[in-house]
Design an enzyme around this catalytic site. Structure first.
Site, short mmCIF file in Angstrom:
data_model
loop_
_atom_site.label_atom_id
_atom_site.label_comp_id
_atom_site.label_asym_id
_atom_site.label_seq_id
_atom_site.Cartn_x
_atom_site.Cartn_y
_atom_site.Cartn_z
N ASP A 12 0.81 -1.22 0.00
CA ASP A 12 0.00 0.00 0.00
C ASP A 12 0.84 1.27 0.00
O ASP A 12 0.42 2.31 0.49
CB ASP A 12 -0.96 0.04 1.20
CG ASP A 12 -1.76 -1.25 1.37
OD1 ASP A 12 -2.29 -1.74 0.36
OD2 ASP A 12 -1.82 -1.77 2.50
N LYS A 15 2.66 2.09 -5.17
CA LYS A 15 3.49 1.63 -6.28
C LYS A 15 2.80 1.86 -7.63
O LYS A 15 3.45 2.21 -8.61
CB LYS A 15 3.79 0.13 -6.11
CG LYS A 15 4.60 -0.20 -4.87
CD LYS A 15 4.83 -1.68 -4.72
CE LYS A 15 3.57 -2.45 -4.41
NZ LYS A 15 2.95 -2.11 -3.10
N GLY A 39 -3.57 -4.84 -4.39
CA GLY A 39 -4.47 -3.75 -4.76
C GLY A 39 -3.70 -2.54 -5.24
O GLY A 39 -2.92 -1.96 -4.49
N HIS A 40 -3.87 -2.16 -6.50
CA HIS A 40 -3.24 -0.97 -7.04
C HIS A 40 -4.34 -0.03 -7.54
O HIS A 40 -5.25 -0.46 -8.23
CB HIS A 40 -2.31 -1.31 -8.21
CG HIS A 40 -1.08 -2.03 -7.80
ND1 HIS A 40 -0.13 -2.48 -8.71
CD2 HIS A 40 -0.60 -2.38 -6.59
CE1 HIS A 40 0.85 -3.09 -8.05
NE2 HIS A 40 0.58 -3.04 -6.78
N GLN A 234 2.49 -6.01 -3.15
CA GLN A 234 2.73 -6.04 -1.70
C GLN A 234 4.01 -5.28 -1.35
O GLN A 234 4.34 -4.32 -2.02
CB GLN A 234 2.75 -7.49 -1.17
CG GLN A 234 1.42 -8.20 -1.22
CD GLN A 234 1.24 -9.01 -2.48
OE1 GLN A 234 2.18 -9.56 -3.02
NE2 GLN A 234 0.01 -9.11 -2.95
#
Length: 452
Positions: A12, A15, A39-40, A234
């Protein structure tokens, strides 16, 4: 010519924003580990694109690769692609034939195993997303996994399922004592139903020209002079080897895995840049030590709530509120050493604006000694006490205007904070994030230009 983007903390870190920005100069963007637990969020022109499996470079019309180090849920992949197309994009995504497939029974097992850990007196629940990531990697290591290439061969797929499914059914029924037929989970262990669905998925992958021999594909693109970006999911401290085990993911988010998880030779990857993405404070979803966590007093919890709301600190995949803490520099030193950062990108400095105090954990105290990096065991890390360094705070400003004007427009106190990080991690700052949109990242250096 390669650039590897790595999370330096617990995930988080933002990135996706940097992959999106620098991805404009890449020809190919490669995910080399993880699955749809990542999650992006990419924001362009006010439009938000939420991605969990598709490489972030898809927003920039780049070829996206899910490498052999990934675990792929085809249902999620096609859902994401369909959603992006509805948003007006035309993503070109390829999947490595050596990548392993997340099957419905992996998700069931993930949930059962996490529930069992939560009920155990030892309290060893990891806080997984429940998406079958761990059980799929377990099958990979246990040599009973189903790979993308198997979906293209109906007979091979049948053979693999007939071996793996009874194994997992026995675990559920004999180890956990669950009568599958008495639940709504039985279909996940139905060989015929699984075979029919995933043969059809294989046919769609072929029809859309989505599968590749990843190593060969990237070798040829690299030899042709293409620029390749590796997108880690991650963060370093949930790396299964280098993170705070057992509160980790099931793969290697660290930079070294970019070669292993893609098949592009380490001598090629090693000539490139490795950019560590740093969030200007600390956040975490799930269990595990967090020495700087803001949860000891009512005032700290109030500050954590302020940062959480302002920074949107809720999981992209799960929606869970993230735990909040001050920036932990011993963690970052470990990340810099493990990954070999050549540069840094520091995000969310705008979220820290307007605070009454600003602290950074400069070191730990453990058993009467000061340490500059994390211990090797979670138990010892949990006993570390932060040694704080205080910084001058900065006021709220028009961050969009600052982004437009550049680095010199940042508040002086912000630049002092950034200079401290660069010195401690022995890597220059390449970019500073002052907002979620692509244009709200101040770029000091382009890693592709650095790498030649």
């Amino acid at each position: 010519m390669t650039v590897t983007i790595v999370g330096s903390q617990l995930g988080d870190e933002g990135k996706g924003a940097l992959v999106d920005r620098w991805g404009g100069d890449a020809d190919v963007v490669v995910r080399y580990q993880g699955g749809d637990n990542a999650g992006h969020t990419v924001v362009e022109g006010g439009t938000e694109y939420k991605l969990s499996l598709v490489p972030s470079g898809a927003v920039r019309d780049k070829v996206g690769i899910l490498g052999n180090g990934c675990v792929v849920n085809p249902r999620t992949l096609f859902d994401e692609l369909d959603t992006l197309r509805e948003q007006g994009l035309d993503p070109d995504v390829r999947v490595a034939r050596r990548a392993h497939v997340i099957l419905p029974y992996h998700r069931v097992l993930d949930g059962i195993e996490e529930e069992a850990k939560a009920d155990d007196d030892a309290g060893q629940e990891v806080g997984t997303t429940g998406r079958g990531i761990g059980p799929t990697y377990e099958d990979k290591a246990g040599r009973r996994g189903v790979r993308v290439a198997d979906l293209l061969d109906a007979a091979a797929l049948r053979e693999k399922l007939e071996y793996a499914v009874p194994h997992h059914r026995a675990i559920v029924e004999d180890v956990y004592g669950i009568d599958l037929e008495a639940t709504d989970r039985a279909e996940a262990f139905d060989v015929d139903a699984l075979h029919e669905e995933f043969v059809a998925i294989g046919e769609r992958l072929v029809e859309e020209g989505m599968t590749v021999n990843c190593s060969d594909f990237l070798y040829r693109r690299s030899k042709a002079g293409d620029r390749i970006m590796f997108e880690g999911a991650q963060g370093t401290h949930i790396d299964i080897d280098h993170g705070n085990y057992p509160f980790v993911t099931s793969s290697n988010p660290t930079a070294g895995a970019s070669a292993v998880g893609s098949g592009l030779g380490v001598t090629t990857v090693g000539k490139g840049e490795v950019v560590g993405i740093v969030k200007a404070y600390l956040s975490r979803v799930g269990s595990g030590p967090l020495p700087t966590e803001l949860d000891n007093t009512d005032e700290e919890e109030e500050l954590a709530d302020f940062i959480r709301e302002k920074g949107g600190e809720f999981g992209t995949v799960t929606g869970r509120p993230r735990r909040i803490g001050w920036l932990d520099v011993p963690m970052l030193r470990h990340s810099a050493r493990v990954n070999g950062f050549t540069g840094l990108a520091v995000n969310h400095v705008d979220v820290l604006a307007g605070l009454e105090e600003l602290k950074v954990c400069h070191a730990y105290e453990l058993d009467g000694e000061e340490r500059d990096t994390v211990p090797t065991t979670t138990e010892r890390w949990n006993r570390c006490e932060p040694v704080y360094k205080e910084f001058e705070t900065w006021e709220e400003v028009d961050w969009s205007a600052v982004a437009a004007e550049g680095y010199e427009a940042l508040p002086e106190a912000t630049k002092t904070y950034l200079d401290y990080l660069a010195e401690e991690l022995d890597a220059p700052v390449y970019a500073v994030g002052v907002g979620p949109d692509r244009e709200e990242t101040i770029e000091l250096a382009n890693p592709f230009e650095k790498s030649g």
